[in-house]
Design a protein around this motif. Sequence first.
Motif, PDB file in Angstrom:
ATOM      1  N   ARG A   1       8.383  17.376  10.347  1.00 11.94           N
ATOM      2  CA  ARG A   1       7.484  16.628   9.472  1.00 11.94           C
ATOM      3  C   ARG A   1       7.268  17.361   8.139  1.00 11.94           C
ATOM      4  O   ARG A   1       7.194  18.587   8.103  1.00 11.94           O
TER       5      ARG A   1
ATOM      6  N   GLU B   1       0.841  -1.194   0.000  1.00 14.10           N
ATOM      7  CA  GLU B   1       0.000   0.000   0.000  1.00 14.10           C
ATOM      8  C   GLU B   1       0.882   1.251   0.000  1.00 14.10           C
ATOM      9  O   GLU B   1       1.738   1.402   0.866  1.00 14.10           O
TER      10      GLU B   1
ATOM     11  N   TRP C   1       5.258  16.915   4.077  1.00 14.80           N
ATOM     12  CA  TRP C   1       4.398  16.191   3.157  1.00 14.80           C
ATOM     13  C   TRP C   1       5.227  15.715   1.971  1.00 14.80           C
ATOM     14  O   TRP C   1       5.952  16.498   1.364  1.00 14.80           O
TER      15      TRP C   1
ATOM     16  N   LYS D   1       5.266  12.893  -1.626  1.00 19.64           N
ATOM     17  CA  LYS D   1       4.471  12.107  -2.564  1.00 19.64           C
ATOM     18  C   LYS D   1       5.373  11.017  -3.149  1.00 19.64           C
ATOM     19  O   LYS D   1       6.050  11.239  -4.155  1.00 19.64           O
TER      20      LYS D   1
ATOM     21  N   PRO E   1       0.333   5.434  -0.352  1.00 16.27           N
ATOM     22  CA  PRO E   1      -0.582   6.569  -0.534  1.00 16.27           C
ATOM     23  C   PRO E   1      -0.033   7.576  -1.530  1.00 16.27           C
ATOM     24  O   PRO E   1       1.177   7.620  -1.790  1.00 16.27           O
TER      25      PRO E   1
ATOM     26  N   GLU F   1      -0.049  10.765  -1.014  1.00 11.94           N
ATOM     27  CA  GLU F   1       0.669  11.734  -0.180  1.00 11.94           C
ATOM     28  C   GLU F   1       0.723  11.203   1.244  1.00 11.94           C
ATOM     29  O   GLU F   1      -0.220  10.578   1.730  1.00 11.94           O
ATOM     30  N   MET F   2       1.833  11.472   1.927  1.00  7.82           N
ATOM     31  CA  MET F   2       2.007  10.987   3.284  1.00  7.82           C
ATOM     32  C   MET F   2       2.961  11.900   4.037  1.00  7.82           C
ATOM     33  O   MET F   2       3.679  12.711   3.446  1.00  7.82           O
ATOM     34  N   GLU F   3       2.976  11.795   5.348  1.00 13.23           N
ATOM     35  CA  GLU F   3       3.927  12.534   6.167  1.00 13.23           C
ATOM     36  C   GLU F   3       5.249  11.784   6.237  1.00 13.23           C
ATOM     37  O   GLU F   3       5.277  10.554   6.292  1.00 13.23           O
TER      38      GLU F   3
END
Length: 289
Positions: free
Chosen positions: A93, A80, A95, A97, A82, A84-86
């Motif tokens: 932190r 899996e 963002w 991709k 995503p 976009e994620m942290e």
Amino acid sequence: MSDGEVRRLFHGRGHCYPGLEDLVIDWFPPVAVIRLYRAVDQQWLDRLTGSLKQFSMIEGLVVQLRGRGQDAVNQVAWGEVPEEMEATELGLRYWVKPQRNQNSGLFLDMRKGRQWVKANAQGLRVLNLFAYTCAFSAAALAGGASHVVNVDMSGGAIATGRRNSQLNGFDRSAATFLSHDLFKSWKKVRQAGPYELVVIDPPSFQPGSFVAEKDYRRVIRRLNELTEPGAQVLACHNDPKVGTEFLCQIMKEECPGFNLIQRLDNPDDFPEAELEKGLKVLLYKREEL
């Protein structure tokens, strides 16, 4: 891989691993990203992607084919992943991709540069040129900078930079975000100065926005009007075709009042067989009056 922070897992581009010069693997916990800079045998790639399944902390794997003149290939090999994620670096932190074929949102080789800024920005007014998603801004604000002005011609990158600042809980008034083409006008940037720390981290080659051979000099020659005596400049360049002398010569010719203090070390996860072909991060200081 167990500390939850981003890292480069394998850096073939540093030419320390013969035969694997076109392979890198990045780690955005819990996602790994394979980046290939030339086409490879599919069976070899299948063995590589399969071998990474043995690491239980990797929950998803992306494979990207990069390089000029090649058709982009970007696929989730398994797991899996995503859109976009942290991601976490130095406790901050961002963002990212991981499925984006070009830049994921955070240049991992610049970790030492951001670490230096975080440790030395206390009370300073900072200018972050070619800010991309404003990771240097987050580092500066975490280090106590009084204000950071971020400039990048990409509105999308600047928008992500603003979100990165919000993600880390920084005061909205502590940073300015300008989607602006420097080479059309320096007025906005100059009016917000003078600055006590300037970070210059442009792309090496991006037709239409920045070509280092002609454009880096156009930035450097502005430093006298942008800074005050005693100001520091972090000048960065990531073109393997030129060494530190490229920046040193421009600084000597355009800003002789700035003295080279040191070259920052690159992260251990970016080994280079020839140091001059790796990332160059040079710290300069303007002479006091």
